[in-house]
Design a protein around this motif. Structure first.
Motif, PDB file in Angstrom:
ATOM      1  N   UNK A  83       0.772  -1.310  -0.027  1.00 54.09           N
ATOM      2  CA  UNK A  83       0.041   0.182  -0.146  1.00 54.09           C
ATOM      3  C   UNK A  83       1.006   1.307   0.217  1.00 54.09           C
ATOM      4  N   UNK A  84       0.490   2.086   0.910  1.00 56.98           N
ATOM      5  CA  UNK A  84       1.372   3.399   1.047  1.00 56.98           C
ATOM      6  C   UNK A  84       2.688   3.188   1.902  1.00 56.98           C
ATOM      7  N   UNK A  85       3.009   2.060   2.351  1.00 58.13           N
ATOM      8  CA  UNK A  85       3.948   1.741   3.161  1.00 58.13           C
ATOM      9  C   UNK A  85       4.019   2.193   4.445  1.00 58.13           C
ATOM     10  N   UNK A  86       3.019   2.826   5.034  1.00 56.91           N
ATOM     11  CA  UNK A  86       3.064   3.115   6.406  1.00 56.91           C
ATOM     12  C   UNK A  86       3.438   2.184   7.327  1.00 56.91           C
ATOM     13  N   UNK A  87       4.413   2.595   8.169  1.00 52.79           N
ATOM     14  CA  UNK A  87       4.835   1.700   9.295  1.00 52.79           C
ATOM     15  C   UNK A  87       5.900   0.880   8.905  1.00 52.79           C
ATOM     16  N   UNK A  88       6.345   0.712   7.872  1.00 49.24           N
ATOM     17  CA  UNK A  88       7.444  -0.335   7.460  1.00 49.24           C
ATOM     18  C   UNK A  88       8.797  -0.058   7.918  1.00 49.24           C
ATOM     19  N   UNK A  89       9.809  -0.936   8.166  1.00 50.06           N
ATOM     20  CA  UNK A  89      11.246  -0.930   8.312  1.00 50.06           C
ATOM     21  C   UNK A  89      11.776  -0.027   7.171  1.00 50.06           C
ATOM     22  N   UNK A  90      11.183  -0.292   5.820  1.00 47.97           N
ATOM     23  CA  UNK A  90      11.853   0.270   4.559  1.00 47.97           C
ATOM     24  C   UNK A  90      13.199  -0.362   4.199  1.00 47.97           C
ATOM     25  N   UNK A  91      13.968  -0.254   5.162  1.00 45.73           N
ATOM     26  CA  UNK A  91      15.639  -0.695   4.544  1.00 45.73           C
ATOM     27  C   UNK A  91      15.772  -2.197   5.154  1.00 45.73           C
ATOM     28  N   UNK A  92      16.482  -2.838   4.562  1.00 51.40           N
ATOM     29  CA  UNK A  92      16.892  -4.301   4.920  1.00 51.40           C
ATOM     30  C   UNK A  92      18.269  -4.737   4.422  1.00 51.40           C
ATOM     31  N   UNK A  93      19.075  -5.244   5.095  1.00 48.04           N
ATOM     32  CA  UNK A  93      20.294  -5.622   4.596  1.00 48.04           C
ATOM     33  C   UNK A  93      20.691  -7.048   5.091  1.00 48.04           C
ATOM     34  N   UNK A  94      21.236  -7.901   4.441  1.00 49.54           N
ATOM     35  CA  UNK A  94      21.710  -9.250   5.288  1.00 49.54           C
ATOM     36  C   UNK A  94      22.927  -9.958   4.395  1.00 49.54           C
ATOM     37  N   UNK A  95      23.956 -10.395   5.170  1.00 49.26           N
ATOM     38  CA  UNK A  95      24.847 -11.129   4.888  1.00 49.26           C
ATOM     39  C   UNK A  95      24.363 -12.394   4.928  1.00 49.26           C
ATOM     40  N   UNK A  96      24.481 -13.442   3.926  1.00 51.60           N
ATOM     41  CA  UNK A  96      24.099 -14.739   3.701  1.00 51.60           C
ATOM     42  C   UNK A  96      25.161 -15.693   3.497  1.00 51.60           C
ATOM     43  N   UNK A  97      25.480 -16.566   4.211  1.00 47.37           N
ATOM     44  CA  UNK A  97      26.640 -17.444   4.137  1.00 47.37           C
ATOM     45  C   UNK A  97      26.050 -18.794   3.634  1.00 47.37           C
ATOM     46  N   UNK A  98      26.556 -19.440   2.728  1.00 44.77           N
ATOM     47  CA  UNK A  98      26.321 -20.575   2.618  1.00 44.77           C
ATOM     48  C   UNK A  98      27.384 -21.665   2.138  1.00 44.77           C
ATOM     49  N   UNK A  99      28.012 -22.535   3.236  1.00 44.45           N
ATOM     50  CA  UNK A  99      29.088 -23.158   2.974  1.00 44.45           C
ATOM     51  C   UNK A  99      30.436 -22.054   2.818  1.00 44.45           C
ATOM     52  N   UNK A 100      30.916 -22.393   1.748  1.00 45.59           N
ATOM     53  CA  UNK A 100      31.982 -21.745   1.050  1.00 45.59           C
ATOM     54  C   UNK A 100      31.794 -20.224   0.572  1.00 45.59           C
ATOM     55  N   UNK A 101      30.230 -19.805   0.323  1.00 43.23           N
ATOM     56  CA  UNK A 101      30.047 -18.622  -0.134  1.00 43.23           C
ATOM     57  C   UNK A 101      29.548 -17.928   0.896  1.00 43.23           C
ATOM     58  N   UNK A 102      29.706 -16.361   0.486  1.00 47.01           N
ATOM     59  CA  UNK A 102      29.123 -15.435   1.102  1.00 47.01           C
ATOM     60  C   UNK A 102      28.449 -14.263   0.200  1.00 47.01           C
TER      61      UNK A 102
END
Length: 197
Positions: A83-102
């Protein structure tokens, strides 16, 4: 409930999508491309966005239209549910490891789509999925939702791990961005008073 349904039919694909931003990560995905199904399921499970996505596409031509249009339809449904995005965090970030991969994913549901991709694959296919379409899937969903989206493979060698780490990172970043923040109440998270437009 922040939910939405999208029906999108063209000469190339016939798609029905439902999303619930306040879900539990339940999914029902059938695109006709097994590895793409697996990745959208990962996105749903780790973002906690319930996703139903059924696609009948022109796979006798190639996978491009099915991959692109599934991302567009899921993105349109997420945008509608926000909708009009009221109340959302808006930003997000993540480091995602999977075995030898990041992998690292950072995003802003800004309403101003912009895409940066710094990743590569060393094989042409993962299962049946053309790996060149992974970048295009993210570009398409980012455009449809209105996301400033930065995706970077920091390191990794196994192509399956690379793809899955990116999808899971995107999921975790989206979870943070779409979740409601009680401290914000119903305020739009921008000094402009609106996002996009």
């Amino acid at each position: 409930m922040r939910t939405a349904r999208i029906a999108r039919k063209t000469h190339e694909t016939d798609i029905a999508v439902e999303v619930n931003l306040d879900g539990t990560g339940a999914y029902d995905v059938s695109t006709g491309i097994g590895f793409l199904d697996h990745m959208v399921e990962q996105f749903s499970r780790h973002s906690l966005i319930d996703i139903s996505c059924r696609v009948v596409g022109d796979l006798h031509v190639d996978q491009h239209h099915t991959c692109e249009d599934s991302a567009i339809a899921i993105g349109q449904a997420i945008a509608q549910a926000l909708g009009d995005k009221r109340g959302i965090g808006r930003y997000g970030s993540a480091y995602s490891p999977m075995d030898e991969t990041l992998a690292r994913v950072a995003l802003d549901i800004s309403g101003r789509p912009y895409f940066v991709w710094k990743a590569a694959f060393t094989q042409a296919k993962l299962g049946e999925l053309d790996t060149e379409l992974v970048e295009h899937w993210f570009h398409s969903i980012g455009q449809a939702v209105g996301i400033t989206l930065h995706i970077e493979l920091l390191y990794g060698t196994n192509n399956h791990h690379i793809c899955e780490a990116i999808f899971k990172g995107f999921a975790r970043a989206m979870r943070s961005a779409v979740e409601l923040d009680a401290r914000k109440g119903d305020a739009v998270p921008s000094t402009k008073g609106q996002l996009g437009g």
